[in-house]
Motif scaffolding. Sequence first.
Motif, PDB file in Angstrom:
ATOM      1  N   VAL A  18      44.797  97.434   0.672  1.00  0.00           N
ATOM      2  CA  VAL A  18      45.218  97.374  -0.874  1.00  0.00           C
ATOM      3  C   VAL A  18      44.190  97.062  -1.662  1.00  0.00           C
ATOM      4  O   VAL A  18      44.055  97.441  -2.815  1.00  0.00           O
ATOM      5  CB  VAL A  18      46.642  96.613  -0.832  1.00  0.00           C
ATOM      6  CG1 VAL A  18      47.042  96.226  -2.356  1.00  0.00           C
ATOM      7  CG2 VAL A  18      47.586  96.790  -0.091  1.00  0.00           C
ATOM      8  N   TYR A  21      41.697  99.803  -2.570  1.00  0.00           N
ATOM      9  CA  TYR A  21      42.350 100.622  -3.431  1.00  0.00           C
ATOM     10  C   TYR A  21      42.391 100.211  -4.592  1.00  0.00           C
ATOM     11  O   TYR A  21      42.226 101.139  -5.751  1.00  0.00           O
ATOM     12  CB  TYR A  21      43.711 101.335  -2.898  1.00  0.00           C
ATOM     13  CG  TYR A  21      43.728 102.499  -1.914  1.00  0.00           C
ATOM     14  CD1 TYR A  21      43.925 103.730  -2.287  1.00  0.00           C
ATOM     15  CD2 TYR A  21      43.399 102.191  -0.514  1.00  0.00           C
ATOM     16  CE1 TYR A  21      44.055 104.918  -1.629  1.00  0.00           C
ATOM     17  CE2 TYR A  21      43.476 103.230   0.309  1.00  0.00           C
ATOM     18  CZ  TYR A  21      43.635 104.451   0.105  1.00  0.00           C
ATOM     19  OH  TYR A  21      43.774 105.759   0.930  1.00  0.00           O
ATOM     20  N   PRO A 106      49.033 103.397   0.057  1.00  0.00           N
ATOM     21  CA  PRO A 106      48.225 102.870  -0.763  1.00  0.00           C
ATOM     22  C   PRO A 106      48.211 103.279  -2.220  1.00  0.00           C
ATOM     23  O   PRO A 106      48.157 102.876  -3.111  1.00  0.00           O
ATOM     24  CB  PRO A 106      46.949 102.686   0.028  1.00  0.00           C
ATOM     25  CG  PRO A 106      47.229 102.779   1.341  1.00  0.00           C
ATOM     26  CD  PRO A 106      48.405 103.502   1.644  1.00  0.00           C
TER      27      PRO A 106
END
Length: 231
Positions: A18, A21, A106
């Motif tokens: 996470v 991204y 994501p």
Amino acid sequence: MAEKILVVDDEENLLDVVGDYLRLNSFEVYTATRGQEALRLFQELEPDLVILDLNLPDLSGEEICTAIRRTSDVPIMMLSAKSAEEDKVTGLYLGADDYMTKPFSPRELVGRVNAILRRTRNKGSLSEIYAYGDGDLILDNQLRTVKKRGEEVSLTPNEYRILQVLMQYPEQVFSRGRLIHLALGYDFEGYDRTVDSHIKNLRQKIEDDLKEPRYILTVYGVGYKFSGGSR
């Protein structure tokens, strides 16, 4: 300046994915694996958004969300393996802005983060006029008036502030507690159910049919939202 996001989860791999991204999308990312650490970082960093896992070793995500909502209206996105409707409703009722179930994409998470932040970036700057229903309902912030089909509607200060918040964020669901915080302030000493009385009065003043309201809609188990009057 890059917007700051605090990601709270006890899964290190998830934090890495996470975080990567979000950083690729130009966000400044901070992470925590425990609830107490998350609350400390929240106070220090004042992030623009919190991504919050519900299952943590020390505090639950629900407890953290409740603690944050006592002092802040920062957007919160909940992450959880709990997919039951009741769990989602509980999260939204506590003040979360969004709820994603694990496993998740994501890319979708980043898309939702951007959508939430778009809604909240200009939170402090109200438009002068909100008009809905092809001009059927108009709120003028400069004059502090509300008109229904050209006729001024008499509202109490609290009714005006609640309607102002709802109209500012159409289709966004607000719990009773969150409406109190946004419209009436954190030092308001009434009860959550006080909002129900204000909503009832507002509907009597702006709706044509109380049984089928067009503007202020009830979201069962959560609270209220403002619709554009197209029903």
